[in-house]
Motif scaffolding. Structure first.
Motif, PDB file in Angstrom:
ATOM      1  N   UNK A  14       0.803  -1.352   0.127  1.00 24.36           N
ATOM      2  CA  UNK A  14      -0.095  -0.058   0.053  1.00 24.36           C
ATOM      3  C   UNK A  14       0.874   1.096  -0.151  1.00 24.36           C
ATOM      4  N   UNK A  15       0.318   2.370  -0.549  1.00 21.77           N
ATOM      5  CA  UNK A  15       1.113   3.709  -0.675  1.00 21.77           C
ATOM      6  C   UNK A  15       0.932   4.212   0.495  1.00 21.77           C
ATOM      7  N   UNK A  16       1.824   4.998   1.122  1.00 21.38           N
ATOM      8  CA  UNK A  16       2.005   6.018   2.098  1.00 21.38           C
ATOM      9  C   UNK A  16       1.004   7.113   1.840  1.00 21.38           C
ATOM     10  N   UNK A  17       0.266   7.632   2.957  1.00 26.49           N
ATOM     11  CA  UNK A  17      -0.785   8.587   2.911  1.00 26.49           C
ATOM     12  C   UNK A  17      -0.706   9.397   4.236  1.00 26.49           C
ATOM     13  N   UNK A  18      -1.779   9.921   4.254  1.00 26.64           N
ATOM     14  CA  UNK A  18      -1.928  11.098   5.644  1.00 26.64           C
ATOM     15  C   UNK A  18      -3.448  11.611   5.539  1.00 26.64           C
ATOM     16  N   UNK A  19      -3.891  11.215   6.669  1.00 20.40           N
ATOM     17  CA  UNK A  19      -5.203  11.577   7.035  1.00 20.40           C
ATOM     18  C   UNK A  19      -5.594  11.708   8.516  1.00 20.40           C
ATOM     19  N   UNK A  20      -6.754  12.357   8.734  1.00 17.96           N
ATOM     20  CA  UNK A  20      -7.171  12.658  10.149  1.00 17.96           C
ATOM     21  C   UNK A  20      -7.960  11.559  10.570  1.00 17.96           C
ATOM     22  N   UNK A  23      -7.071   5.158  13.708  1.00 17.44           N
ATOM     23  CA  UNK A  23      -6.013   4.859  14.731  1.00 17.44           C
ATOM     24  C   UNK A  23      -6.369   3.519  15.728  1.00 17.44           C
ATOM     25  N   UNK A  24      -5.495   3.086  16.521  1.00 14.82           N
ATOM     26  CA  UNK A  24      -5.773   2.271  17.653  1.00 14.82           C
ATOM     27  C   UNK A  24      -5.821   0.690  17.284  1.00 14.82           C
ATOM     28  N   UNK A  25      -5.575   0.836  15.673  1.00 12.37           N
ATOM     29  CA  UNK A  25      -5.526  -0.773  15.321  1.00 12.37           C
ATOM     30  C   UNK A  25      -4.614  -1.707  15.928  1.00 12.37           C
ATOM     31  N   UNK A  26      -3.586  -1.294  16.359  1.00 14.75           N
ATOM     32  CA  UNK A  26      -2.486  -1.967  17.259  1.00 14.75           C
ATOM     33  C   UNK A  26      -2.132  -1.457  18.666  1.00 14.75           C
ATOM     34  N   UNK A  27      -3.297  -0.884  19.207  1.00 15.19           N
ATOM     35  CA  UNK A  27      -2.755  -0.563  20.413  1.00 15.19           C
ATOM     36  C   UNK A  27      -2.031   0.792  20.425  1.00 15.19           C
ATOM     37  N   UNK A  28      -1.025   0.820  20.905  1.00 16.91           N
ATOM     38  CA  UNK A  28      -0.169   1.827  21.492  1.00 16.91           C
ATOM     39  C   UNK A  28       0.648   2.186  20.101  1.00 16.91           C
ATOM     40  N   UNK A  29       0.869   1.275  19.105  1.00 19.15           N
ATOM     41  CA  UNK A  29       1.331   1.706  17.946  1.00 19.15           C
ATOM     42  C   UNK A  29       0.619   2.602  17.171  1.00 19.15           C
ATOM     43  N   UNK A  30       1.187   3.393  16.585  1.00 16.75           N
ATOM     44  CA  UNK A  30       0.499   4.605  15.994  1.00 16.75           C
ATOM     45  C   UNK A  30       0.370   4.555  14.480  1.00 16.75           C
ATOM     46  N   UNK A  31       0.693   3.243  13.639  1.00 22.95           N
ATOM     47  CA  UNK A  31       0.600   2.889  12.365  1.00 22.95           C
ATOM     48  C   UNK A  31      -0.896   2.706  12.221  1.00 22.95           C
ATOM     49  N   UNK A  32      -1.224   3.364  11.059  1.00 25.72           N
ATOM     50  CA  UNK A  32      -2.858   3.065  10.652  1.00 25.72           C
ATOM     51  C   UNK A  32      -2.821   2.536   9.175  1.00 25.72           C
ATOM     52  N   UNK A  80       1.933   6.209   8.444  1.00 25.92           N
ATOM     53  CA  UNK A  80       2.704   5.985   9.451  1.00 25.92           C
ATOM     54  C   UNK A  80       2.894   7.063  10.548  1.00 25.92           C
ATOM     55  N   UNK A  81       3.352   6.387  11.575  1.00 33.03           N
ATOM     56  CA  UNK A  81       3.743   7.612  12.652  1.00 33.03           C
ATOM     57  C   UNK A  81       4.697   8.584  12.174  1.00 33.03           C
ATOM     58  N   UNK A  82       4.544   9.881  13.006  1.00 36.39           N
ATOM     59  CA  UNK A  82       5.277  10.973  12.275  1.00 36.39           C
ATOM     60  C   UNK A  82       6.579  10.753  12.419  1.00 36.39           C
ATOM     61  N   UNK A  83       7.392  10.175  13.567  1.00 34.52           N
ATOM     62  CA  UNK A  83       8.768   9.846  13.433  1.00 34.52           C
ATOM     63  C   UNK A  83       9.349   9.108  12.197  1.00 34.52           C
TER      64      UNK A  83
END
Length: 240
Positions: free
Chosen positions: A138-144, A147-156, A166-169
């Motif tokens: 899948x391509x990377x993107x950014x939206x509002x 989240x929460x699919x993987x608990x504390x992991x910020x990947x969506x 992906x997470x900001x960092x």
């Protein structure tokens, strides 16, 4: 000092430099060898998308999912292992190669150009296996939202629209990796992806670890990612 002696000294110096340069790089012939090299380079790194600490037991990476707050979405087996994620997906690298069109990734194992792309250490990051699988190509993107699919992991992951946020960092690293792979292997990058990566590159500058990782890869593979190394000279220069 005689002219002959000077020539002998010069010749020895050039030979020594040549041998050192050859020893500084490692010939990687397949993905298995690339993974071994990647472990040594990234031995202190956390998982790329979730920031979970990795304990390496030989070639096996162990992650304490509870300690980093990771929630298994579906695939428990892959969630409990570390895999090597191609930031620019293998499918994107190979889709225009004849070998891929006639049999997919496995069929490209004897295509030297594809192997070079697949094993490029600049494009490999340690990731929780489930995340690696869910990201797919899948391509990377950014939206509002989300989240929460993987608990504390910020990947969506947006499975319906086949895109990931992906997470900001990680975003600056991703951008500089995409630009490097585009330039090095003439990979097509859409105008929308180019625009997004340009923004991410500016918003999220290189970190000390990104600079150190680039130097380690150059020692093994023989080349830098110029989008990283040039920025490091300004932001995180190496002090002698």
């Amino acid at each position: 000092m005689s002219k002959i002696y000077c020539l002998l000294i010069l010749g020895f110096s050039l030979l020594t430099h040549s041998l050192f340069s050859q020893a500084a790089t490692t010939k990687i012939n397949n993905f298995s060898q690339a993974k071994v090299a990647a472990i040594k380079i990234n031995k202190e790194a956390s998982t790329f998308y979730c920031g979970c600490k990795i304990e390496w037991q030989g070639k096996k990476g162990i992650v304490d999912l509870d300690a980093c707050g990771y929630k298994i979405r579906r695939n428990e087996l892959r969630a409990k292992r570390v895999e090597w994620e191609h930031v620019v997906p293998a499918a994107h690298l190979g889709k225009n190669r004849q070998c891929w069109q006639q049999g997919g990734r496995a069929n490209c194992a004897k295509d030297p150009y594809y192997v070079k792309m697949e094993t490029d250490l600049h494009n490999l990051q340690p990731a929780i296996g489930e995340i690696n699988g869910d990201r797919n190509n899948y391509q990377f993107s950014q939206w509002r939202g989300g989240g929460g699919q993987y608990g504390a992991c910020e990947m969506k992951v947006d499975f319906k629209n086949k895109q990931v946020e992906p997470p900001e960092y990680t975003r600056g690293v991703i951008a500089r990796t995409y630009f490097y792979m585009r330039d090095t292997y003439h990979i097509n990058l859409s105008s929308a992806q180019t625009q997004l990566m340009t923004v991410w590159d500016k918003l999220y500058p290189v970190s000390e670890w990104e600079c150190e990782r680039d130097r380690r890869i150059a020692d093994v593979q023989g080349n830098h990612n110029p989008y990283v190394s040039k920025a490091c000279q300004v932001i995180h220069p190496v002090t002698q």
